[in-house]
Design a protein around this motif. Structure first.
Motif, PDB file in Angstrom:
ATOM      1  N   ILE B 167      84.474  12.797  17.878  1.00 54.60           N
ATOM      2  CA  ILE B 167      83.514  13.300  18.874  1.00 54.60           C
ATOM      3  C   ILE B 167      83.915  12.822  20.268  1.00 54.60           C
ATOM      4  O   ILE B 167      83.839  13.574  21.238  1.00 54.60           O
ATOM      5  CB  ILE B 167      82.088  12.849  18.494  1.00 54.60           C
ATOM      6  N   LEU B 168      84.387  11.571  20.357  1.00 51.92           N
ATOM      7  CA  LEU B 168      84.852  11.043  21.647  1.00 51.92           C
ATOM      8  C   LEU B 168      86.030  11.849  22.174  1.00 51.92           C
ATOM      9  O   LEU B 168      86.125  12.140  23.370  1.00 51.92           O
ATOM     10  CB  LEU B 168      85.281   9.583  21.499  1.00 51.92           C
ATOM     11  N   THR B 169      86.952  12.201  21.244  1.00 51.64           N
ATOM     12  CA  THR B 169      88.097  13.019  21.644  1.00 51.64           C
ATOM     13  C   THR B 169      87.621  14.334  22.249  1.00 51.64           C
ATOM     14  O   THR B 169      88.123  14.782  23.283  1.00 51.64           O
ATOM     15  CB  THR B 169      88.991  13.306  20.425  1.00 51.64           C
ATOM     16  N   ILE B 170      86.624  14.934  21.586  1.00 57.92           N
ATOM     17  CA  ILE B 170      86.072  16.194  22.087  1.00 57.92           C
ATOM     18  C   ILE B 170      85.484  16.001  23.479  1.00 57.92           C
ATOM     19  O   ILE B 170      85.672  16.822  24.376  1.00 57.92           O
ATOM     20  CB  ILE B 170      84.963  16.708  21.139  1.00 57.92           C
ATOM     21  N   LEU B 171      84.808  14.864  23.645  1.00 61.22           N
ATOM     22  CA  LEU B 171      84.194  14.578  24.946  1.00 61.22           C
ATOM     23  C   LEU B 171      85.263  14.493  26.028  1.00 61.22           C
ATOM     24  O   LEU B 171      85.076  14.995  27.145  1.00 61.22           O
ATOM     25  CB  LEU B 171      83.406  13.270  24.866  1.00 61.22           C
ATOM     26  N   VAL B 172      86.413  13.878  25.681  1.00 53.00           N
ATOM     27  CA  VAL B 172      87.482  13.757  26.660  1.00 53.00           C
ATOM     28  C   VAL B 172      88.024  15.139  27.034  1.00 53.00           C
ATOM     29  O   VAL B 172      88.298  15.425  28.202  1.00 53.00           O
ATOM     30  CB  VAL B 172      88.607  12.849  26.105  1.00 53.00           C
ATOM     31  N   VAL B 173      88.168  16.001  26.030  1.00 54.92           N
ATOM     32  CA  VAL B 173      88.763  17.314  26.290  1.00 54.92           C
ATOM     33  C   VAL B 173      87.808  18.216  27.069  1.00 54.92           C
ATOM     34  O   VAL B 173      88.187  18.858  28.043  1.00 54.92           O
ATOM     35  CB  VAL B 173      89.183  17.989  24.966  1.00 54.92           C
ATOM     36  N   THR B 174      86.548  18.253  26.632  1.00 55.01           N
ATOM     37  CA  THR B 174      85.641  19.251  27.211  1.00 55.01           C
ATOM     38  C   THR B 174      84.697  18.675  28.253  1.00 55.01           C
ATOM     39  O   THR B 174      84.134  19.420  29.041  1.00 55.01           O
ATOM     40  CB  THR B 174      84.774  19.886  26.117  1.00 55.01           C
ATOM     41  N   GLY B 175      84.477  17.360  28.226  1.00 49.22           N
ATOM     42  CA  GLY B 175      83.530  16.774  29.162  1.00 49.22           C
ATOM     43  C   GLY B 175      82.094  17.083  28.814  1.00 49.22           C
ATOM     44  O   GLY B 175      81.199  16.930  29.633  1.00 49.22           O
ATOM     45  N   SER B 176      81.843  17.528  27.587  1.00 47.95           N
ATOM     46  CA  SER B 176      80.468  17.861  27.221  1.00 47.95           C
ATOM     47  C   SER B 176      80.228  17.510  25.764  1.00 47.95           C
ATOM     48  O   SER B 176      81.123  17.614  24.930  1.00 47.95           O
ATOM     49  CB  SER B 176      80.218  19.348  27.436  1.00 47.95           C
ATOM     50  N   LEU B 177      79.007  17.069  25.479  1.00 50.08           N
ATOM     51  CA  LEU B 177      78.627  16.816  24.088  1.00 50.08           C
ATOM     52  C   LEU B 177      77.554  17.787  23.650  1.00 50.08           C
ATOM     53  O   LEU B 177      76.969  17.648  22.593  1.00 50.08           O
ATOM     54  CB  LEU B 177      78.101  15.389  23.943  1.00 50.08           C
ATOM     55  N   ASN B 178      77.289  18.767  24.518  1.00 52.38           N
ATOM     56  CA  ASN B 178      76.243  19.731  24.216  1.00 52.38           C
ATOM     57  C   ASN B 178      76.835  20.843  23.362  1.00 52.38           C
ATOM     58  O   ASN B 178      77.722  21.573  23.806  1.00 52.38           O
ATOM     59  CB  ASN B 178      75.716  20.285  25.542  1.00 52.38           C
ATOM     60  N   LEU B 179      76.364  20.954  22.120  1.00 49.62           N
ATOM     61  CA  LEU B 179      76.964  21.933  21.216  1.00 49.62           C
ATOM     62  C   LEU B 179      76.771  23.360  21.721  1.00 49.62           C
ATOM     63  O   LEU B 179      77.594  24.226  21.466  1.00 49.62           O
ATOM     64  CB  LEU B 179      76.352  21.791  19.820  1.00 49.62           C
ATOM     65  N   TYR B 180      75.671  23.571  22.447  1.00 48.11           N
ATOM     66  CA  TYR B 180      75.439  24.916  22.974  1.00 48.11           C
ATOM     67  C   TYR B 180      76.486  25.269  24.022  1.00 48.11           C
ATOM     68  O   TYR B 180      77.084  26.349  23.987  1.00 48.11           O
ATOM     69  CB  TYR B 180      74.030  24.991  23.565  1.00 48.11           C
ATOM     70  N   THR B 181      76.753  24.328  24.941  1.00 53.45           N
ATOM     71  CA  THR B 181      77.791  24.560  25.955  1.00 53.45           C
ATOM     72  C   THR B 181      79.143  24.752  25.288  1.00 53.45           C
ATOM     73  O   THR B 181      79.907  25.648  25.661  1.00 53.45           O
ATOM     74  CB  THR B 181      77.884  23.356  26.903  1.00 53.45           C
ATOM     75  N   LEU B 182      79.433  23.897  24.300  1.00 50.03           N
ATOM     76  CA  LEU B 182      80.722  23.995  23.611  1.00 50.03           C
ATOM     77  C   LEU B 182      80.891  25.382  23.002  1.00 50.03           C
ATOM     78  O   LEU B 182      81.913  26.041  23.199  1.00 50.03           O
ATOM     79  CB  LEU B 182      80.807  22.953  22.496  1.00 50.03           C
TER      80      LEU B 182
END
Lengths: 163, 356
Positions: B167-182
């Protein structure tokens, strides 16, 4: 009463009632599970205050980590669950003094604080990005020190476990 | 958003929020019925059998008959169980798995709660399931149940770490933890995170292999978190009877079953929402082509369900293909392989995002 107040009183009652149950129940497993409710109530109050991140970290660290380990430990030591915890009245006077002093301090703080009122609370919730920026700029030293502290604890735990 | 529509329709936020929070249940209960049937059919065909064939066409009524049986069954409670905890545990287990659905977007028109910390929220509420399993194991007052509960707690707590690292890796790539935004940003197959995400430039291509590693790690560790084979030592039938739910019968058992299938679907759609575009179609929408805008959310929901069901199918496939791991192997996979891999993956992705 609006929704906000209803939610607040709900979480407040959950927190206080379960916290009271933690100290008053004689079964240690019940105490542990009541503690979980307390953590949940506190997390709910954090959410109402607009501190989403702290609420979620509270759940991860306390419910997901500490509490599970606590229950784990209690369940593995099977003699604890059978024996009843003695609750009774001892050291009444010193206890009352300490509690009175503590309650007085808290009450003084509550009365003196400059509380934020409802309209201000509806401001946008502090985002994760803002917290991150604060942590690595303003509070960088504290953040690093805490990291080092946790690392020390980790190494200590590993070295004790090895013996 | 369905929530806004409900507020307009009813005019009361509390009632609208209540109805809004029930919507996932309308999907999960039929899904669980279908998934139990699917599980039986998949297992049967993997073992060259036919599975249920008698009730209805190819046995499709079998799970409905089963649920009717469970509803009528006597609710047996052994005399030495801890009554209150024994009663709360199945409810808590289902609450934990249902809470995860609050942060999962079903389509662009429906998400339970559009919170910025959706991904961490899901990781946090999954700890509730652990507490429920421990509660069930302890309240049953049965050595096998307690052992199963212990194993599952150790397993879920360990496997949470690789999940959070991914999840942290995803945060680094996208800058978001909001599944809707993702989900909203992964508009076509080339923008799915497994193919580098919706960023631009060289970064996008450089991180593709690491995203694939991340997805595999995430899938394995979420598989372990829902206690499915090859990670089903908490309820290993041949060793522990049924683990933490040995003592449960009737509706309480059905609650655990529902929780398990809800959990399976939750982690499936979680993986698909992060890496495979969630509810987005890999190509365009029919609604766009023929100019009917209300068709798009329905199509998105179809894609969401298809992707989720695909991963559920993969989970069943693995269950009937792989043998169960031993306890030490289970911990070894987590601590010696998944965690180092996900930390290295995280560091490399972070470097790539900064350097390129």
């Amino acid at each position: 009463m609006d929704m906000y107040a209803v939610m607040f009183y709900f979480f407040a009652v959950v927190t206080i009632a379960s916290a009271f149950a933690v100290v008053s129940t004689k079964n240690i497993i019940y105490s542990a599970f009541n503690l979980m409710l307390t953590f949940f109530g506190v997390a709910g109050i954090y959410v109402l205050l607009g501190a989403d991140f702290i609420a979620i970290v509270q759940l991860i660290v306390y419910v997901g980590g500490i509490l599970i380990l606590l229950i784990f430990g209690v369940m593995l030591t099977n003699k604890i669950t059978d024996s009843e915890i003695k609750t009774g009245w001892t050291q009444v006077l010193p206890a009352m003094l300490v509690v009175a002093a503590f309650a007085g301090t808290l009450l003084g703080m509550v009365l003196k604080s400059n509380w934020r009122v409802l309209p201000q609370l509806q401001q946008p919730v502090t985002g994760l990005a803002d917290i991150g920026v604060l942590l690595v700029n303003e509070y960088a030293l504290i953040f690093e020190l805490l990291g080092a502290l946790l690392l020390i604890a980790l190494i200590g735990a590993a070295s004790i476990a090895r013996k | 958003m369905i929530y806004n529509f409900l507020v307009d329709l009813i005019g009361n936020e509390a009632v609208a929020a209540f109805i809004n929070s029930i919507i996932p249940l309308l999907f999960i209960v039929p899904f669980a019925l279908f998934a139990v049937y699917l599980e039986r059919k998949v297992s049967a065909h993997m073992q060259d059998r036919l599975g249920p064939m008698i009730t209805g066409w190819h046995g499709w009524l079998q799970t409905i008959a089963d649920i009717l049986k469970l509803l009528q069954k006597e609710d047996i409670t052994a005399s030495k169980t801890d009554k209150p905890l024994f009663f709360i545990a199945p409810i808590l287990a289902f609450t934990g798995s249902y809470m995860a659905f609050a942060a999962i977007p079903f389509s662009s028109a429906y998400i339970g709660a559009n919170i910025d910390l959706g991904l961490i929220f899901i990781a946090a509420v999954s700890s509730l399931v652990v507490a429920a399993l421990l509660m069930a194991g302890w309240a049953s007052n049965n050595k096998y149940s307690l052992l199963g509960a212990m194993r599952s707690a150790a397993q879920i707590v360990s496997y949470e770490i690789p999940t959070i690292l991914v999840i942290l890796t995803i945060l680094v790539v996208t800058g978001s933890l909001n599944l809707y935004t993702l989900s909203e940003n992964q508009t076509n197959i080339f923008k799915w995170l497994i193919f580098g995400g919706y960023g631009e430039g060289w970064q996008k291509f450089a991180i593709i292999p690491f995203m694939m590693v991340g997805m595999v790690v995430m899938f394995i560790s979420t598989l372990a978190e829902v206690n499915r084979t090859p990670f089903d030592i908490p309820e290993a039938e041949s060793e522990l009877v049924a683990g933490f739910h040995t003592e449960y019968s009737g509706m309480k058992f059905a609650m655990f079953f529902l929780a398990e299938y809800a959990n399976m679907f939750a982690v499936s759609v979680l993986v698909s929402a992060i890496f495979l575009g969630g509810y987005q179609s890999p190509f365009g929408y029919i609604g766009d082509v023929i100019g009917v805008s209300w068709l798009i959310p329905i199509e998105q929901f179809m894609w969401f369900a298809v992707k989720g069901l695909f991963f559920v199918f993969v989970q069943m496939w693995l269950r009937w293909t792989l043998p169960r791991l031993r306890v030490d192997q289970l911990m070894e996979i987590c601590w010696k392989y998944l965690i180092p891999i996900s930390i290295a993956n995280f560091l490399i992705v972070a470097f790539l995002m900064v350097l390129l």
